[in-house]
Design a protein around this motif. Structure first.
Motif, short mmCIF file in Angstrom:
data_model
loop_
_atom_site.label_atom_id
_atom_site.label_comp_id
_atom_site.label_asym_id
_atom_site.label_seq_id
_atom_site.Cartn_x
_atom_site.Cartn_y
_atom_site.Cartn_z
N PRO A 80 7.65 1.82 -7.82
CA PRO A 80 8.75 0.85 -7.72
C PRO A 80 9.58 1.10 -6.46
CG PRO A 80 8.69 1.90 -9.88
CD PRO A 80 7.77 2.67 -9.01
N VAL A 81 10.10 0.02 -5.90
CA VAL A 81 10.94 0.11 -4.71
C VAL A 81 12.39 -0.17 -5.09
CG1 VAL A 81 11.33 -0.76 -2.36
CG2 VAL A 81 9.00 -0.65 -3.29
N ILE A 82 13.31 0.59 -4.50
CA ILE A 82 14.75 0.40 -4.67
C ILE A 82 15.37 0.26 -3.29
CG2 ILE A 82 16.89 1.54 -5.43
CD1 ILE A 82 15.23 2.87 -7.65
N TRP A 83 16.40 -0.56 -3.20
CA TRP A 83 17.14 -0.71 -1.94
C TRP A 83 18.54 -0.15 -2.12
CZ3 TRP A 83 17.62 -2.05 3.13
CH2 TRP A 83 18.89 -2.41 3.57
N GLU A 84 18.99 0.66 -1.18
CA GLU A 84 20.38 1.09 -1.11
C GLU A 84 20.86 0.93 0.32
OE1 GLU A 84 20.81 5.00 -2.77
OE2 GLU A 84 20.30 4.32 -4.81
N ARG A 111 20.63 3.85 2.59
CA ARG A 111 19.35 4.55 2.59
C ARG A 111 18.17 3.65 2.95
NH1 ARG A 111 17.23 8.15 -2.62
NH2 ARG A 111 15.22 8.80 -1.70
N GLY A 112 18.34 2.35 2.75
CA GLY A 112 17.24 1.43 2.94
C GLY A 112 16.31 1.42 1.74
N TRP A 113 15.04 1.07 1.97
CA TRP A 113 14.07 1.01 0.88
C TRP A 113 13.46 2.39 0.62
CZ3 TRP A 113 13.42 -3.38 4.38
CH2 TRP A 113 13.82 -4.60 3.81
N TYR A 114 13.35 2.75 -0.63
CA TYR A 114 12.65 3.97 -1.02
C TYR A 114 11.98 3.74 -2.37
CZ TYR A 114 16.63 4.96 -4.17
OH TYR A 114 17.59 4.89 -5.15
N THR A 115 11.13 4.67 -2.76
CA THR A 115 10.35 4.48 -3.99
C THR A 115 10.65 5.57 -5.01
OG1 THR A 115 8.51 5.73 -3.03
CG2 THR A 115 8.45 3.34 -2.79
N HIS A 146 0.87 -1.17 0.00
CA HIS A 146 0.00 0.00 0.00
C HIS A 146 0.91 1.23 0.00
CE1 HIS A 146 -3.47 -2.55 0.79
NE2 HIS A 146 -2.75 -3.16 1.70
N PRO A 147 0.80 2.09 -1.00
CA PRO A 147 1.72 3.23 -1.12
C PRO A 147 1.67 4.15 0.09
CG PRO A 147 0.50 2.91 -3.16
CD PRO A 147 -0.14 2.02 -2.13
N GLU A 197 8.79 7.54 -0.46
CA GLU A 197 8.88 6.68 0.71
C GLU A 197 7.95 5.47 0.55
OE1 GLU A 197 8.34 8.68 4.44
OE2 GLU A 197 9.16 10.57 3.66
N THR A 198 8.36 4.37 1.16
CA THR A 198 7.50 3.17 1.15
C THR A 198 6.38 3.34 2.17
OG1 THR A 198 8.86 2.05 2.81
CG2 THR A 198 9.42 1.69 0.48
N GLY A 199 5.26 2.69 1.89
CA GLY A 199 4.19 2.57 2.87
C GLY A 199 4.23 1.17 3.44
#
Length: 400
Positions: free
Chosen positions: A199-203, A206-210, A106-107, A115-117
């Motif tokens: 879309p989600v990206i991991w760094e 930074r962790g997960w972000y969209t 869920h966004p 940011e991820t939801g």
């Protein structure tokens, strides 16, 4: 091993055809909301297969069917709307569980493209301690992508690299469908979900972000004659799974959709036809996305009209075990002509279906084991890759 396969659509039917050639299980109950479809999926197969009717939206119905047939493993082959009731039903019945797509995201309510939801799989991971305490395994995301792509990531980390900069799952094909201007080769319901969500990206720092849908386009050259395909960021489970078990600086997922497909998806979104919320149409309550799915051909029926190959793989960059820079693409290609001739199922659904069947066999033999909610990269990759090749579907690797 006694298996309950929930869902007799394209992937479920292909899984039946693949499993029928193996001897590792005692029984497989193939259940669908449409009993006729379940019966067709097991037609011409041996007595280990039984058809049943089930409401996949009801955890109680799934648990009751498990108890009736003394099920040890529930194999979820329906779209991700039904993940949680099937997941909960398996747990209630004391069975282990496998799926190919995780609980829905869920966004973020105010910053969806930054940011991820609620992330893919969050609802399942929230119950991991309960599964561990019960000694039960929920093996999530064990299709082709997620699934084999995650196993490639684990293999690269174990065998090929001393340090990984990026793990990038890249999916592309040159498939065409005769007689249709637009005919997706996989579930349009699921495709809309993963392509129009942020879309989600991991760094690592930074962790997960969209990001916005279809971001960061790149042209990726796929092997075995498929060639260059433009790929874009898409929401996918690998980005949520791989960083939990594999150390990398960055994890991404990009899908080769093509300009026409992207424009169709954008148009559906503009018109609100991607919505799952029911609307009233002449007194009937219907979901716009379900209407879109009903208007398009069933992907499982397109095999005779399809031409070409599909490729799923994992592109890994970093430092090799020799200390030198390295770039490797580990991949799996299925030719539609081969899968139709050999199994009678089109390439995309066959490629998805073979991996959970391989995983079930590894669990049956004890080559794989575990407890809790796990992704494929939490388990040893070599037994899987060896058995996949033993199924007559070898994987490949290219140095780039």
């Amino acid at each position: 091993m006694r298996i309950l396969l929930v869902g007799a659509g394209g992937v479920g039917s292909a899984a039946v055809a693949i499993a029928a050639r193996r001897s590792f299980f005692e029984a497989m109950v193939v259940a669908d909301y449409d009993l006729g479809r379940a019966s067709r999926a097991i037609a011409d197969h041996d007595g280990r297969f039984v058809a049943a009717q089930v409401d996949a939206s009801s955890a109680e119905a799934v648990a009751a069917l498990c108890r009736e047939h003394r099920i040890t493993h529930v194999f979820n082959a329906v779209d991700p709307r039904f993940v949680m009731p099937i997941f909960d039903g398996a747990f209630a019945a004391g069975a282990d569980y496998l799926d190919m797509a995780m609980s829905l995201s869920h966004p973020h309510p105010s910053r969806p493209h930054a940011e991820t939801g609620v992330k893919l799989g969050d609802e399942q991971f929230a119950q991991s301690d309960e599964w561990s305490a019960a000694g039960r395994l929920a093996l999530c995301g064990i299709g082709i992508e997620p699934g084999l792509s995650d196993i490639f990531a684990r293999y690269a980390a174990n065998e090929l690299f001393s340090e990984i900069d990026e793990i990038g799952v890249r999916d592309g094909a040159n498939l065409t469908v005769d007689g249709y201007d637009f005919a997706p080769s996989f579930s349009i319901w699921t495709t809309i979900e993963e392509c129009l969500n942020p879309p989600v990206i991991w760094e690592a720092d930074r962790g997960w972000y969209t990001t916005p849908p279809f971001s960061e386009p790149e042209v990726f050259d796929f092997p075995e004659g498929i060639g260059p395909v433009e790929c874009v960021n898409v929401e996918h489970e690998e980005v949520l799974l791989i960083p939990r078990w594999v150390k990398a600086k960055r994890v991404t997922f990009k899908y080769g959709l093509g300009d026409e497909f992207i424009e169709v998806l954008k148009t559906l979104h503009k018109l609100g036809l991607d919505s799952t919320a029911p609307v009233s149409v002449r007194g009937a309550s219907v979901s716009p996305r379900d209407v879109v799915a009903a208007c398009l051909p069933d992907p499982a029926t397109l095999g005779d009209r399809m031409r070409g190959k599909t490729c799923a793989g994992t592109y890994v960059t970093g430092t090799g075990v020799d200390g030198q820079p390295r770039k490797v693409y580990l991949y799996h290609v299925v030719d539609n002509e081969w899968s139709m001739k050999e199994y009678g199922h089109q390439a995309v659904v066959w490629q998805t279906a073979v991996n959970p069947v391989v995983a079930l066999e590894l669990l049956a033999t004890g080559a794989w084991s575990g407890a809790g909610v796990l992704g494929p990269e939490a388990l040893p990759p070599v037994p899987f890759l060896e058995l996949l090749t033993g199924y007559g579907s070898p994987w490949g690797m290219e140095e780039r």
